[in-house]
Design a protein around this motif. Structure first.
Motif, PDB file in Angstrom:
ATOM      1  N   MET A   1       0.853  -1.171   0.000  1.00  0.00           N
ATOM      2  CA  MET A   1       0.000   0.000   0.000  1.00  0.00           C
ATOM      3  C   MET A   1       0.898   1.232   0.000  1.00  0.00           C
ATOM      4  SD  MET A   1      -3.001   0.711   2.702  1.00  0.00           S
ATOM      5  CE  MET A   1      -4.217   1.874   2.379  1.00  0.00           C
ATOM      6  N   PRO A   2       0.570   2.209  -0.904  1.00  0.00           N
ATOM      7  CA  PRO A   2       1.438   3.390  -0.972  1.00  0.00           C
ATOM      8  C   PRO A   2       1.311   4.227   0.301  1.00  0.00           C
ATOM      9  CG  PRO A   2      -0.424   3.613  -2.459  1.00  0.00           C
ATOM     10  CD  PRO A   2      -0.494   2.247  -1.870  1.00  0.00           C
ATOM     11  N   GLU A   3       2.361   4.922   0.555  1.00  0.00           N
ATOM     12  CA  GLU A   3       2.389   5.780   1.742  1.00  0.00           C
ATOM     13  C   GLU A   3       1.537   7.022   1.481  1.00  0.00           C
ATOM     14  OE1 GLU A   3       5.647   8.423   4.125  1.00  0.00           O
ATOM     15  OE2 GLU A   3       6.321   6.653   3.043  1.00  0.00           O
ATOM     16  N   VAL A   4       0.713   7.365   2.438  1.00  0.00           N
ATOM     17  CA  VAL A   4      -0.155   8.531   2.311  1.00  0.00           C
ATOM     18  C   VAL A   4       0.648   9.758   2.733  1.00  0.00           C
ATOM     19  CG1 VAL A   4      -2.279   9.625   3.101  1.00  0.00           C
ATOM     20  CG2 VAL A   4      -2.197   7.142   2.818  1.00  0.00           C
ATOM     21  N   THR A   5       0.825  10.647   1.765  1.00  0.00           N
ATOM     22  CA  THR A   5       1.591  11.862   2.041  1.00  0.00           C
ATOM     23  C   THR A   5       0.702  13.072   1.778  1.00  0.00           C
ATOM     24  OG1 THR A   5       2.373  12.011  -0.225  1.00  0.00           O
ATOM     25  CG2 THR A   5       3.748  10.764   1.315  1.00  0.00           C
ATOM     26  N   ASN A   6       1.171  14.209   2.200  1.00  0.00           N
ATOM     27  CA  ASN A   6       0.419  15.447   1.958  1.00  0.00           C
ATOM     28  C   ASN A   6       0.280  15.716   0.467  1.00  0.00           C
ATOM     29  OD1 ASN A   6      -0.026  15.989   4.648  1.00  0.00           O
ATOM     30  ND2 ASN A   6       1.794  17.268   4.866  1.00  0.00           N
ATOM     31  N   GLU A   7       1.326  15.399  -0.302  1.00  0.00           N
ATOM     32  CA  GLU A   7       1.269  15.621  -1.746  1.00  0.00           C
ATOM     33  C   GLU A   7       0.192  14.748  -2.393  1.00  0.00           C
ATOM     34  OE1 GLU A   7       4.237  14.937  -0.197  1.00  0.00           O
ATOM     35  OE2 GLU A   7       4.938  16.999  -0.131  1.00  0.00           O
ATOM     36  N   LEU A   8       0.121  13.474  -1.963  1.00  0.00           N
ATOM     37  CA  LEU A   8      -0.887  12.557  -2.498  1.00  0.00           C
ATOM     38  C   LEU A   8      -2.290  13.051  -2.144  1.00  0.00           C
ATOM     39  CD1 LEU A   8      -1.675   9.920  -3.897  1.00  0.00           C
ATOM     40  CD2 LEU A   8      -1.435   8.775  -1.691  1.00  0.00           C
ATOM     41  N   MET A   9      -2.491  13.457  -0.912  1.00  0.00           N
ATOM     42  CA  MET A   9      -3.801  13.966  -0.481  1.00  0.00           C
ATOM     43  C   MET A   9      -4.159  15.236  -1.264  1.00  0.00           C
ATOM     44  SD  MET A   9      -5.043  11.898   1.676  1.00  0.00           S
ATOM     45  CE  MET A   9      -6.357  12.836   2.350  1.00  0.00           C
ATOM     46  N   PHE A  10      -3.182  16.108  -1.495  1.00  0.00           N
ATOM     47  CA  PHE A  10      -3.430  17.332  -2.247  1.00  0.00           C
ATOM     48  C   PHE A  10      -3.838  17.022  -3.685  1.00  0.00           C
ATOM     49  CE2 PHE A  10      -1.809  21.018  -4.713  1.00  0.00           C
ATOM     50  CZ  PHE A  10      -2.674  21.974  -4.200  1.00  0.00           C
ATOM     51  N   GLU A  11      -3.150  16.073  -4.335  1.00  0.00           N
ATOM     52  CA  GLU A  11      -3.490  15.686  -5.709  1.00  0.00           C
ATOM     53  C   GLU A  11      -4.897  15.089  -5.774  1.00  0.00           C
ATOM     54  OE1 GLU A  11      -1.908  16.295  -8.559  1.00  0.00           O
ATOM     55  OE2 GLU A  11      -0.485  17.439  -7.353  1.00  0.00           O
ATOM     56  N   LEU A  12      -5.239  14.242  -4.802  1.00  0.00           N
ATOM     57  CA  LEU A  12      -6.581  13.659  -4.772  1.00  0.00           C
ATOM     58  C   LEU A  12      -7.645  14.739  -4.581  1.00  0.00           C
ATOM     59  CD1 LEU A  12      -5.995  10.420  -2.670  1.00  0.00           C
ATOM     60  CD2 LEU A  12      -6.535  10.571  -5.108  1.00  0.00           C
ATOM     61  N   LEU A  13      -7.390  15.673  -3.694  1.00  0.00           N
ATOM     62  CA  LEU A  13      -8.356  16.762  -3.469  1.00  0.00           C
ATOM     63  C   LEU A  13      -8.501  17.647  -4.703  1.00  0.00           C
ATOM     64  CD1 LEU A  13      -7.559  17.816   0.204  1.00  0.00           C
ATOM     65  CD2 LEU A  13      -9.636  16.723  -0.649  1.00  0.00           C
ATOM     66  N   LYS A  14      -7.401  17.902  -5.412  1.00  0.00           N
ATOM     67  CA  LYS A  14      -7.493  18.681  -6.647  1.00  0.00           C
ATOM     68  C   LYS A  14      -8.349  17.966  -7.680  1.00  0.00           C
ATOM     69  CE  LYS A  14      -3.359  19.610  -8.060  1.00  0.00           C
ATOM     70  NZ  LYS A  14      -2.101  20.173  -8.599  1.00  0.00           N
ATOM     71  N   ARG A  15      -8.171  16.638  -7.795  1.00  0.00           N
ATOM     72  CA  ARG A  15      -8.945  15.860  -8.750  1.00  0.00           C
ATOM     73  C   ARG A  15     -10.437  15.874  -8.386  1.00  0.00           C
ATOM     74  NH1 ARG A  15      -7.220   9.864  -9.524  1.00  0.00           N
ATOM     75  NH2 ARG A  15      -5.214  10.907  -9.412  1.00  0.00           N
ATOM     76  N   VAL A  16     -10.732  15.687  -7.112  1.00  0.00           N
ATOM     77  CA  VAL A  16     -12.131  15.711  -6.652  1.00  0.00           C
ATOM     78  C   VAL A  16     -12.736  17.091  -6.907  1.00  0.00           C
ATOM     79  CG1 VAL A  16     -13.588  15.623  -4.594  1.00  0.00           C
ATOM     80  CG2 VAL A  16     -11.857  13.863  -4.971  1.00  0.00           C
ATOM     81  N   HIS A  17     -11.967  18.142  -6.603  1.00  0.00           N
ATOM     82  CA  HIS A  17     -12.444  19.499  -6.817  1.00  0.00           C
ATOM     83  C   HIS A  17     -12.753  19.737  -8.302  1.00  0.00           C
ATOM     84  CE1 HIS A  17     -12.900  23.778  -6.141  1.00  0.00           C
ATOM     85  NE2 HIS A  17     -12.020  24.016  -7.105  1.00  0.00           N
ATOM     86  N   HIS A  18     -11.891  19.281  -9.181  1.00  0.00           N
ATOM     87  CA  HIS A  18     -12.096  19.427 -10.623  1.00  0.00           C
ATOM     88  C   HIS A  18     -13.347  18.681 -11.077  1.00  0.00           C
ATOM     89  CE1 HIS A  18     -11.133  19.901 -14.825  1.00  0.00           C
ATOM     90  NE2 HIS A  18     -11.205  18.590 -14.996  1.00  0.00           N
ATOM     91  N   GLU A  19     -13.529  17.448 -10.607  1.00  0.00           N
ATOM     92  CA  GLU A  19     -14.696  16.659 -11.005  1.00  0.00           C
ATOM     93  C   GLU A  19     -15.994  17.276 -10.496  1.00  0.00           C
ATOM     94  OE1 GLU A  19     -14.038  12.601  -9.907  1.00  0.00           O
ATOM     95  OE2 GLU A  19     -12.306  12.393 -11.219  1.00  0.00           O
ATOM     96  N   ILE A  20     -15.976  17.814  -9.289  1.00  0.00           N
ATOM     97  CA  ILE A  20     -17.174  18.470  -8.754  1.00  0.00           C
ATOM     98  C   ILE A  20     -17.504  19.710  -9.574  1.00  0.00           C
ATOM     99  CG2 ILE A  20     -18.053  19.783  -6.775  1.00  0.00           C
ATOM    100  CD1 ILE A  20     -16.712  17.712  -4.965  1.00  0.00           C
ATOM    101  N   GLY A  21     -16.480  20.447  -9.984  1.00  0.00           N
ATOM    102  CA  GLY A  21     -16.700  21.619 -10.831  1.00  0.00           C
ATOM    103  C   GLY A  21     -17.350  21.244 -12.153  1.00  0.00           C
TER     104      GLY A  21
END
Length: 79
Positions: A1-21
């Motif tokens: 399982m990949p390590e959860v980092t702030n960068e990974l969380m930020f990329e996921l949030l950006k993707r979710v934000h884009h899809e919601i838009g």
């Protein structure tokens, strides 16, 4: 399982934000389309009612023939 980092969380949030838009824009377009359809339907209903009223008015005029009953009237003269 990949390590959860702030960068990974930020990329996921950006993707979710884009899809919601994108979803928000899609819903807005659909809502506008639905409202446009309702306006067109309402306009056609109103035009149909006006056409029927116009037909009825013409039948009444033909039946009464107000031109035969019209009396000559003097023009309005203010005193």
């Amino acid at each position: 399982m990949p390590e959860v980092t702030n960068e990974l969380m930020f990329e996921l949030l950006k993707r979710v934000h884009h899809e919601i838009g994108e979803l928000r824009q899609d819903v807005t377009k659909r809502e506008l389309s639905v409202m446009r359809g309702h306006v067109v339907a309402t306009q056609s209903d109103i035009y149909g009612i006006l056409a029927r009223q116009d037909d009825r008015f013409e039948r009444i005029e033909r039946r009464l023939d107000p031109r035969e009953l019209a009396e000559a009237q003097r023009p309005y003269e203010p005193k």
